[in-house]
Design a protein around this motif. Sequence first.
Motif, PDB file in Angstrom:
ATOM      1  N   ARG A   1       1.227  -1.373   0.038  1.00 51.37           N
ATOM      2  CA  ARG A   1       0.312   0.038   0.576  1.00 51.37           C
ATOM      3  C   ARG A   1       0.707   1.732   0.044  1.00 51.37           C
ATOM      4  O   ARG A   1       0.201   2.042  -0.467  1.00 51.37           O
ATOM      5  CB  ARG A   1      -1.191   0.017   0.973  1.00 51.37           C
ATOM      6  CG  ARG A   1      -2.230  -1.071   0.752  1.00 51.37           C
ATOM      7  CD  ARG A   1      -2.518  -1.290   2.937  1.00 51.37           C
ATOM      8  NE  ARG A   1      -3.558   0.017   2.935  1.00 51.37           N
ATOM      9  CZ  ARG A   1      -4.834   0.387   2.533  1.00 51.37           C
ATOM     10  NH1 ARG A   1      -5.395   0.075   1.634  1.00 51.37           N
ATOM     11  NH2 ARG A   1      -5.092   1.754   3.282  1.00 51.37           N
TER      12      ARG A   1
ATOM     13  N   ASN B   1       1.337   2.639  -3.816  1.00 45.80           N
ATOM     14  CA  ASN B   1       0.826   3.941  -4.511  1.00 45.80           C
ATOM     15  C   ASN B   1       0.115   5.034  -3.424  1.00 45.80           C
ATOM     16  O   ASN B   1      -0.678   5.098  -3.618  1.00 45.80           O
ATOM     17  CB  ASN B   1      -0.415   2.590  -5.419  1.00 45.80           C
ATOM     18  CG  ASN B   1      -1.111   2.263  -4.191  1.00 45.80           C
ATOM     19  OD1 ASN B   1      -1.326   1.960  -3.332  1.00 45.80           O
ATOM     20  ND2 ASN B   1      -2.508   1.746  -4.755  1.00 45.80           N
TER      21      ASN B   1
ATOM     22  N   LEU C   1      -1.605   4.225  -0.865  1.00 43.05           N
ATOM     23  CA  LEU C   1      -2.508   4.460   0.087  1.00 43.05           C
ATOM     24  C   LEU C   1      -1.874   4.763   1.637  1.00 43.05           C
ATOM     25  O   LEU C   1      -3.085   4.867   2.287  1.00 43.05           O
ATOM     26  CB  LEU C   1      -3.183   3.163   0.132  1.00 43.05           C
ATOM     27  CG  LEU C   1      -4.274   3.076  -1.132  1.00 43.05           C
ATOM     28  CD1 LEU C   1      -5.002   1.534  -1.431  1.00 43.05           C
ATOM     29  CD2 LEU C   1      -4.993   4.601  -1.631  1.00 43.05           C
TER      30      LEU C   1
ATOM     31  N   ARG D   1      -0.211  11.416  -8.422  1.00 36.61           N
ATOM     32  CA  ARG D   1      -1.295  10.404  -9.190  1.00 36.61           C
ATOM     33  C   ARG D   1      -1.103   9.984 -10.604  1.00 36.61           C
ATOM     34  O   ARG D   1      -1.523   9.232 -11.281  1.00 36.61           O
ATOM     35  CB  ARG D   1      -1.882  11.850  -9.561  1.00 36.61           C
ATOM     36  CG  ARG D   1      -3.146  12.364  -8.839  1.00 36.61           C
ATOM     37  CD  ARG D   1      -4.681  12.990  -9.668  1.00 36.61           C
ATOM     38  NE  ARG D   1      -5.159  12.937 -10.626  1.00 36.61           N
ATOM     39  CZ  ARG D   1      -6.096  13.223 -10.918  1.00 36.61           C
ATOM     40  NH1 ARG D   1      -6.127  14.536 -11.762  1.00 36.61           N
ATOM     41  NH2 ARG D   1      -7.237  12.392 -11.989  1.00 36.61           N
TER      42      ARG D   1
ATOM     43  N   ARG E   1      -0.071   6.499  -9.521  1.00 34.62           N
ATOM     44  CA  ARG E   1      -1.436   5.503  -9.253  1.00 34.62           C
ATOM     45  C   ARG E   1      -1.795   5.802 -11.151  1.00 34.62           C
ATOM     46  O   ARG E   1      -2.960   4.422 -10.972  1.00 34.62           O
ATOM     47  CB  ARG E   1      -1.918   6.674  -8.835  1.00 34.62           C
ATOM     48  CG  ARG E   1      -2.248   6.377  -6.604  1.00 34.62           C
ATOM     49  CD  ARG E   1      -3.084   7.309  -6.856  1.00 34.62           C
ATOM     50  NE  ARG E   1      -2.703   7.163  -5.285  1.00 34.62           N
ATOM     51  CZ  ARG E   1      -3.167   7.614  -4.320  1.00 34.62           C
ATOM     52  NH1 ARG E   1      -4.155   8.817  -4.590  1.00 34.62           N
ATOM     53  NH2 ARG E   1      -3.064   7.664  -3.159  1.00 34.62           N
ATOM     54  N   SER E   2      -1.754   5.760 -11.513  1.00 36.73           N
ATOM     55  CA  SER E   2      -1.920   5.937 -12.902  1.00 36.73           C
ATOM     56  C   SER E   2      -1.213   4.856 -14.122  1.00 36.73           C
ATOM     57  O   SER E   2      -1.786   4.113 -14.742  1.00 36.73           O
ATOM     58  CB  SER E   2      -2.149   7.061 -13.529  1.00 36.73           C
ATOM     59  OG  SER E   2      -0.934   7.701 -14.559  1.00 36.73           O
TER      60      SER E   2
ATOM     61  N   MET F   1      -4.710  -1.276  -7.731  1.00 35.90           N
ATOM     62  CA  MET F   1      -4.775  -2.136  -7.275  1.00 35.90           C
ATOM     63  C   MET F   1      -5.803  -2.864  -6.744  1.00 35.90           C
ATOM     64  O   MET F   1      -6.901  -2.794  -7.253  1.00 35.90           O
ATOM     65  CB  MET F   1      -4.533  -1.573  -6.213  1.00 35.90           C
ATOM     66  CG  MET F   1      -4.458  -2.228  -4.528  1.00 35.90           C
ATOM     67  SD  MET F   1      -3.706  -1.054  -3.101  1.00 35.90           S
ATOM     68  CE  MET F   1      -1.928  -1.967  -2.249  1.00 35.90           C
TER      69      MET F   1
ATOM     70  N   PHE G   1      -7.803  -5.290  -4.035  1.00 36.91           N
ATOM     71  CA  PHE G   1      -7.999  -5.535  -3.075  1.00 36.91           C
ATOM     72  C   PHE G   1      -8.935  -6.471  -2.696  1.00 36.91           C
ATOM     73  O   PHE G   1      -9.536  -7.036  -3.445  1.00 36.91           O
ATOM     74  CB  PHE G   1      -9.041  -4.141  -2.666  1.00 36.91           C
ATOM     75  CG  PHE G   1      -8.497  -2.539  -2.752  1.00 36.91           C
ATOM     76  CD1 PHE G   1      -7.475  -2.459  -1.502  1.00 36.91           C
ATOM     77  CD2 PHE G   1      -8.749  -2.331  -3.848  1.00 36.91           C
ATOM     78  CE1 PHE G   1      -7.128  -0.891  -2.459  1.00 36.91           C
ATOM     79  CE2 PHE G   1      -8.933  -1.301  -4.139  1.00 36.91           C
ATOM     80  CZ  PHE G   1      -7.414  -0.339  -2.817  1.00 36.91           C
TER      81      PHE G   1
ATOM     82  N   ASN H   1     -13.792  -3.665  -3.515  1.00 36.99           N
ATOM     83  CA  ASN H   1     -14.217  -2.783  -3.921  1.00 36.99           C
ATOM     84  C   ASN H   1     -14.698  -1.597  -4.685  1.00 36.99           C
ATOM     85  O   ASN H   1     -13.760  -0.567  -5.479  1.00 36.99           O
ATOM     86  CB  ASN H   1     -12.923  -1.884  -2.829  1.00 36.99           C
ATOM     87  CG  ASN H   1     -12.248  -1.719  -1.637  1.00 36.99           C
ATOM     88  OD1 ASN H   1     -12.911  -2.460  -0.932  1.00 36.99           O
ATOM     89  ND2 ASN H   1     -11.113  -1.182  -1.550  1.00 36.99           N
ATOM     90  N   LEU H   2     -15.553  -2.560  -5.414  1.00 41.44           N
ATOM     91  CA  LEU H   2     -15.968  -2.347  -6.469  1.00 41.44           C
ATOM     92  C   LEU H   2     -17.143  -0.780  -6.075  1.00 41.44           C
ATOM     93  O   LEU H   2     -17.044  -0.837  -5.808  1.00 41.44           O
ATOM     94  CB  LEU H   2     -17.252  -3.193  -7.394  1.00 41.44           C
ATOM     95  CG  LEU H   2     -16.211  -4.481  -8.099  1.00 41.44           C
ATOM     96  CD1 LEU H   2     -16.712  -5.881  -8.686  1.00 41.44           C
ATOM     97  CD2 LEU H   2     -14.653  -3.667  -8.985  1.00 41.44           C
TER      98      LEU H   2
ATOM     99  N   CYS I   1      -8.793  -3.137 -12.825  1.00 37.26           N
ATOM    100  CA  CYS I   1      -7.279  -2.294 -13.323  1.00 37.26           C
ATOM    101  C   CYS I   1      -6.734  -2.531 -14.541  1.00 37.26           C
ATOM    102  O   CYS I   1      -5.737  -1.795 -14.262  1.00 37.26           O
ATOM    103  CB  CYS I   1      -6.678  -3.032 -12.419  1.00 37.26           C
ATOM    104  SG  CYS I   1      -6.463  -2.226 -10.393  1.00 37.26           S
TER     105      CYS I   1
END
Lengths: 359, 248
Positions: B51, B54, B56, B79, B82-83, B87, B89, B93-94, B156
């Motif tokens: 984590r 990226n 988090l 950003r 992250r692009s 990730m 989970f 986490n949809l 992803c």
Amino acid sequence: MAVYTFKEAKAAPSTSKGVLFWLRENLFSDIKNSVLTLLGIYIVYIMLPPLLDWMIFDATWSGTKEEIVKSGARWIFIVEKFDQFIYGFYPEAEHWRPNLVAFISIAFLFSMKLIPNIKVKIGIMLIYPIICFVLISGGWFGLEEVPTEKWGGLMLTILVAAVGIIASFPIGIVLALGRQSDMPILKTLCVGFIEFVRGVPLITILFMASVVLPLFFSDGIDFDKLLRALIGITLFQAAYIAEVIRGGLQAIPKGQYEAGESLGLSYWQGMILIILPQALKISIPNLVGSFISLFKDTTLVLIIGLFDVLAMVTLTTSDSNWLGFEIEGYVFVTMIYWVFCFSMSQYSKSVERKYNTEH
Amino acid sequence: MSEQEFMITMKNVNKWYGDFHVLKDINLNIKKGEKVVICGPSGSGKSTTIRCLNHLEKFQQGQININGTELIDDVKVVREIRSQVGMVFQHFNLFPHLSVLENLVLAPIWVHNKPRAEALKTAMYYLERVKIADQAHKYPNQLSGGQQQRVAIARCLCINPEIMLFDEPTSALDPEMVSEVLDVMVELADEGITMICVTHEMGFAKKVADRVIFMDAGQVIEENEPHEFFDNPQSDRLKLFLDQILSH
């Protein structure tokens, strides 16, 4: 060892067992239940016939007040004063304007539910209040200008409630997000505002808006009385909306924020695309509850000299030609409030169903 | 090997939750296309480690480089990183208020500025890949756990990441659904995407990983290629751990 054969699914047993069965199951399942059922029927039997007699069968619907012979409600009072209840002191020749606005508003509500394209929706949302304002207040396109002192009755009630609801909504969202912010100054400001407003009665806010607010401006600027009331009500409502939405925000799992962040969405993209749609959906019942109380609280504008529908009823019952018609007036205004609040509640249920994605 | 050739480098990364030292001097170099599995007891810092990659989780000391960019606490840099990093989970986490397809096109449209038609086409392609194209118009809550996790993987892939991070992707699944998700991950691994996977699926680690890392109490205890890792563990703690998870 045992191996069992695969079983086919069977139809569910029938749930409809007839009226008698339903009655026995729900109304007369045991002695206590039966007693309560009979008591309930007895109360309805005692109260309903006189009520119906008064409201409908013995009521007077037309004629003049000298000709009244029946003992029931004298609705002629309502018929006589109807225009005043609805439009206040708005000039009679211009009544078509509020009527048109009412029609446009209904069309607006339906278009919000039916039009799928979000850009068209936002366009309508921006144009709608402008059209309504121009139509009601006039002064443009050859429309006669009607000063706000003449606005009144149900028209004013709806206007104050609608502006309060619509304008407080975005402010409430921003306050709720600000309250959750990591930035200490922003957070303190939002918490301070919300807690201050929630700690003060609406009447105080209205008094402040009408008496204190003008002190901050130089004498030249004459703030419209209605505008001041609208600002006060909007800020008051925004604080409550903020707390309702904060409840919704707290119900969103942390994983939703993280999923949005991990995809590279910015703070505002994450909020607008992911968090707020879910948080607002959860908040619908409480939001509508809050809107309904606001609708009823708008009667308080009376104390700063604006005549909403309740104030108009009070005013007309003191008309020396129409003394003693308070009951009819207040029953009528009760029904108006009920119809509007119940409609809001039903509208919220349909919105909730529309956005339900569980099944 | 010089630093530029690594897709991910972590140098002396330290992290604390309050006074609690969760990550202790993590050093990790991962090459482009490498598949790394991280395992270890719960609370050992595996998830926290990935984590951090990226952002988090923030880390207080050390240095992380992703694909040549140093990860610093700056909105733009984060950003940008992250692009490139996807990730997956544990709990999928949809976004429950959006259909499967809308879940997939969200980031391509809003973050990568793709035209909607193109994003939809890409999304359908990846749904096809995770064998779930027929569910495109359903909502996440109407799908089984295994299907949801495959949608999450497709989501992803739609941002065309250089690196995929998996945070215990099968831990929340019913046992019968684990293999459908692992199959998709094995297929991905064959394509040369850089993968870091926190998992206890040892079969997956043996089949796919180039390297397995064992963490305990916030540190890397042992790392090795999978064959040696499982058959010839060096440290006592890893031996104990393997005993515990393989004993039944």
